[in-house]
Structures are given as structure tokens and as C-alpha cells.
Design a protein around this motif. Structure first.
Motif, PDB file in Angstrom:
ATOM      1  N   GLU A   1      -9.116  -3.212   3.790  1.00 34.41           N
ATOM      2  CA  GLU A   1      -8.869  -2.338   2.795  1.00 34.41           C
ATOM      3  C   GLU A   1      -9.410  -3.157   1.012  1.00 34.41           C
ATOM      4  OE1 GLU A   1      -9.093   1.044  -0.118  1.00 34.41           O
ATOM      5  OE2 GLU A   1      -9.777   1.185   2.455  1.00 34.41           O
ATOM      6  N   PRO A   2      -8.209  -4.617   1.831  1.00 40.49           N
ATOM      7  CA  PRO A   2      -8.303  -4.718  -0.166  1.00 40.49           C
ATOM      8  C   PRO A   2      -9.844  -5.298  -0.303  1.00 40.49           C
ATOM      9  CG  PRO A   2      -6.942  -5.321   1.123  1.00 40.49           C
ATOM     10  CD  PRO A   2      -7.756  -4.611   2.036  1.00 40.49           C
TER      11      PRO A   2
ATOM     12  N   SER B   1     -19.705   2.196   2.036  1.00 40.87           N
ATOM     13  CA  SER B   1     -19.101   2.986   3.278  1.00 40.87           C
ATOM     14  C   SER B   1     -19.061   1.719   4.002  1.00 40.87           C
ATOM     15  CB  SER B   1     -20.426   3.359   3.548  1.00 40.87           C
ATOM     16  OG  SER B   1     -19.456   4.211   4.279  1.00 40.87           O
ATOM     17  N   LEU B   2     -17.354   2.037   4.922  1.00 39.34           N
ATOM     18  CA  LEU B   2     -16.632   1.635   5.679  1.00 39.34           C
ATOM     19  C   LEU B   2     -17.116   2.339   6.975  1.00 39.34           C
ATOM     20  CD1 LEU B   2     -15.120   0.535   2.842  1.00 39.34           C
ATOM     21  CD2 LEU B   2     -14.842  -1.905   4.402  1.00 39.34           C
ATOM     22  N   TYR B   3     -16.838   2.114   8.689  1.00 38.48           N
ATOM     23  CA  TYR B   3     -16.249   2.422   9.515  1.00 38.48           C
ATOM     24  C   TYR B   3     -15.800   1.858  10.523  1.00 38.48           C
ATOM     25  CZ  TYR B   3     -16.765   5.894  12.742  1.00 38.48           C
ATOM     26  OH  TYR B   3     -15.575   6.323  14.187  1.00 38.48           O
TER      27      TYR B   3
ATOM     28  N   MET C   1       0.017  -1.676   0.062  1.00 41.02           N
ATOM     29  CA  MET C   1       0.049   0.037   0.141  1.00 41.02           C
ATOM     30  C   MET C   1       1.017   1.586   0.215  1.00 41.02           C
ATOM     31  SD  MET C   1      -3.352  -0.631   2.149  1.00 41.02           S
ATOM     32  CE  MET C   1      -4.641  -2.131   1.725  1.00 41.02           C
TER      33      MET C   1
ATOM     34  N   ASN D   1      -8.883  -0.661   9.338  1.00 44.78           N
ATOM     35  CA  ASN D   1      -8.820  -0.264   7.987  1.00 44.78           C
ATOM     36  C   ASN D   1      -7.504  -0.421   7.231  1.00 44.78           C
ATOM     37  OD1 ASN D   1     -10.575   1.629   9.396  1.00 44.78           O
ATOM     38  ND2 ASN D   1      -9.901   3.455   9.949  1.00 44.78           N
ATOM     39  N   ILE D   2      -6.785  -0.735   6.902  1.00 47.01           N
ATOM     40  CA  ILE D   2      -5.508  -1.136   6.369  1.00 47.01           C
ATOM     41  C   ILE D   2      -5.710  -2.602   6.012  1.00 47.01           C
ATOM     42  CG2 ILE D   2      -3.245  -1.172   6.049  1.00 47.01           C
ATOM     43  CD1 ILE D   2      -2.923   1.072   7.513  1.00 47.01           C
ATOM     44  N   TYR D   3      -5.830  -2.558   7.179  1.00 49.21           N
ATOM     45  CA  TYR D   3      -6.554  -4.332   7.089  1.00 49.21           C
ATOM     46  C   TYR D   3      -7.455  -5.653   6.090  1.00 49.21           C
ATOM     47  CZ  TYR D   3      -6.471  -9.415   8.582  1.00 49.21           C
ATOM     48  OH  TYR D   3      -7.116 -10.822   8.851  1.00 49.21           O
TER      49      TYR D   3
ATOM     50  N   ARG E   1     -15.296  -1.926  -5.329  1.00 48.89           N
ATOM     51  CA  ARG E   1     -15.166  -0.827  -5.874  1.00 48.89           C
ATOM     52  C   ARG E   1     -14.439  -1.039  -7.639  1.00 48.89           C
ATOM     53  NH1 ARG E   1     -11.268   1.544  -1.498  1.00 48.89           N
ATOM     54  NH2 ARG E   1     -13.618   2.425  -0.526  1.00 48.89           N
TER      55      ARG E   1
ATOM     56  N   ALA F   1     -12.986  -3.235   0.396  1.00 44.12           N
ATOM     57  CA  ALA F   1     -12.815  -2.404  -0.172  1.00 44.12           C
ATOM     58  C   ALA F   1     -12.320  -1.932  -1.834  1.00 44.12           C
ATOM     59  CB  ALA F   1     -13.179  -1.165   0.892  1.00 44.12           C
ATOM     60  N   VAL F   2     -11.258  -2.493  -2.291  1.00 49.37           N
ATOM     61  CA  VAL F   2     -11.031  -2.386  -2.880  1.00 49.37           C
ATOM     62  C   VAL F   2     -11.467  -3.437  -3.785  1.00 49.37           C
ATOM     63  CG1 VAL F   2      -8.937  -2.049  -4.433  1.00 49.37           C
ATOM     64  CG2 VAL F   2      -8.454  -1.062  -2.339  1.00 49.37           C
TER      65      VAL F   2
END
Length: 232
Positions: free
Chosen positions: A57-58, A82-84, A4, A53-55, A64, A60-61
């Protein structure tokens, strides 16, 4: 983290902080013996949600960038996710084809990451013409007329926002104020309580409102604050 774009020095600092992490549990005024954490991050550590959040993220990617996941088109852009932290909200269109693909990607991510989804708490909220005809056998998820995300109740009918959020909150605060009046005798203490407890809860609901808030709702709020701050 390396993939990343994080530098080796930053990664080394994170590894140093999380190498052989240990924790203790407080029970009343007693502390347990220290023990090592086998997995996860320390609860309460400010880095934990950022690392998570980093963990995640894949996932989410993948959502998208997948052409088979049709999102909501808003102002020329497509919103899909959407993520929180670990609260995830998907915006999907063409449900019959998109939903199975989203579930497939989530399961694939869970297989690689070790995370698990609580499908019993996962809810579908149809908001379009498919509400009455949608075949849910493809997902077996529960369908609801309302759902909560980050403490805000949501419905397909935007005009229900205040009835779902502000009115229940005011009713809850009204019962609490009756108790606080008996406990707190000093006006300064009551004002502090309004600032710390009442104000931020009301503002959170008002700021996230999807509709125009009429003056009559503010008149509902005002007497409750006066009830708490007035002298006995």
C-alpha cells in the motif's frame, strides 16, 4: 500496520500467527520434514494476500499523492494505479515526464521493501497520439500493441476485445470438449464440468468486456455446451 491504524490486539494476533512459521512440501503422497520459512508468508494461507496488500500500500499511496504523476482523468477523478496482489497496472498521462517518476518511485519502494520488479515482463501499452512518436529510451521497457492483465488481453483498440479474448477461449474450449466427451460418459458429470470449468471462464470474459456483445457470439457458445451434454 500500526501506522495504518490497526490496533495492538489485532497486530499481536497477526504476529502470533506468523511467529516462526513452518511448512512442509507434498510430493505425490509423501511429505517432507517441517522447515522454517525465513521470509514471506505461507503459500495458500488466506491471510497472505491481505497482508501483501498492506505491505504494498505505501507504493500505491506514493503514486496517488505524487503531483508529478499525471493519471487518467475520468469523471472528475484521476486514476493512476490499479493493484491486485502483485499485479500492478499504471494509468499515466504526459508520459515523457510521468513515466520516469513512476519508475523512480517503484525503485525507491523496492529498495526499502526488498521486493524486486521483473522488468522483462513489464510492458508499455500506448493508447493515445504518442503511439508513433514516443521516445522509449527513457524507460527501455518493451512496447506492445496488446497486454494481459488478470487474464484479460487488452488493446488500444477496444473493438478487438472479443477477438483477443472470447474467440481464443472458445477455440480452446472446443478442443477440450472433444477430449471430455471421450472421458465422461454420464450427462451429470458433463453438466458438472460445464458449471465448474466452462461457465466461469466464459462469464469472466463476458463480464469484463469493454464493448457491447452481439447475439452472434452467444450462438457460438451454445453449440459447445450442447456438444458436451448430449448423450453419445
Amino acid at each position: 500496520m500500526k501506522k495504518m491504524g490497526f490496533g495492538p490486539k489485532f497486530i499481536a494476533m497477526i504476529q502470533l500467527l506468523y511467529k516462526s512459521p513452518a511448512a512442509r512440501i507434498r510430493i505425490n503422497d509423501m511429505l517432507t520434514e517441517s522447515f522454517e520459512l525465513g521470509r514471506g508468508t505461507r503459500q495458500g494461507c488466506p491471510l497472505s494476500p491481505l497482508l501483501f496488500n498492506i505491505y504494498i500500500e505505501p507504493l500505491a499511496v506514493s503514486i496517488r499523492q505524487d503531483s508529478r504523476v499525471a493519471g487518467f482523468g475520468v469523471m472528475g477523478k484521476q486514476d493512476r494505479i490499479s493493484l491486485y496482489a502483485d499485479d500492478i497496472l499504471f494509468f499515466i498521462h504526459q508520459t515523457e515526464s510521468t513515466l520516469p517518476r513512476v519508475i523512480e518511485l517503484v525503485n525507491l519502494f523496492c529498495n526499502f521493501s526488498g521486493l524486486e520488479v521483473n522488468w522483462a515482463k513489464t510492458t508499455l501499452l500506448p493508447i493515445d497520439e504518442l503511439r508513433g512518436s514516443f521516445d522509449n529510451s527513457i524507460s527501455r521497457l518493451s512496447i506492445s500493441e496488446t497486454m494481459k492483465y488478470l487474464g484479460i488481453a487488452t488493446s488500444a483498440k477496444t473493438q478487438d476485445y472479443l477477438q483477443l479474448n472470447l474467440i481464443p477461449l472458445l477455440q480452446k474450449l472446443k478442443s477440450k470438449i472433444k477430449i471430455w466427451q471421450k472421458i465422461l460418459s454420464a450427462r451429470e458429470d458433463r453438466i458438472s464440468l460445464i458449471k465448474m470449468v466452462v461457465l466461469h471462464q466464459v462469464l469472466y470474459v463476458l463480464r469484463n468486456s469493454t464493448i457491447w456483445i452481439e447475439d452472434k457470439y452467444f450462438r457460438l457458445i451454445e453449440p459447445k455446451n450442447k456438444d458436451l451434454t448430449q448423450e453419445e
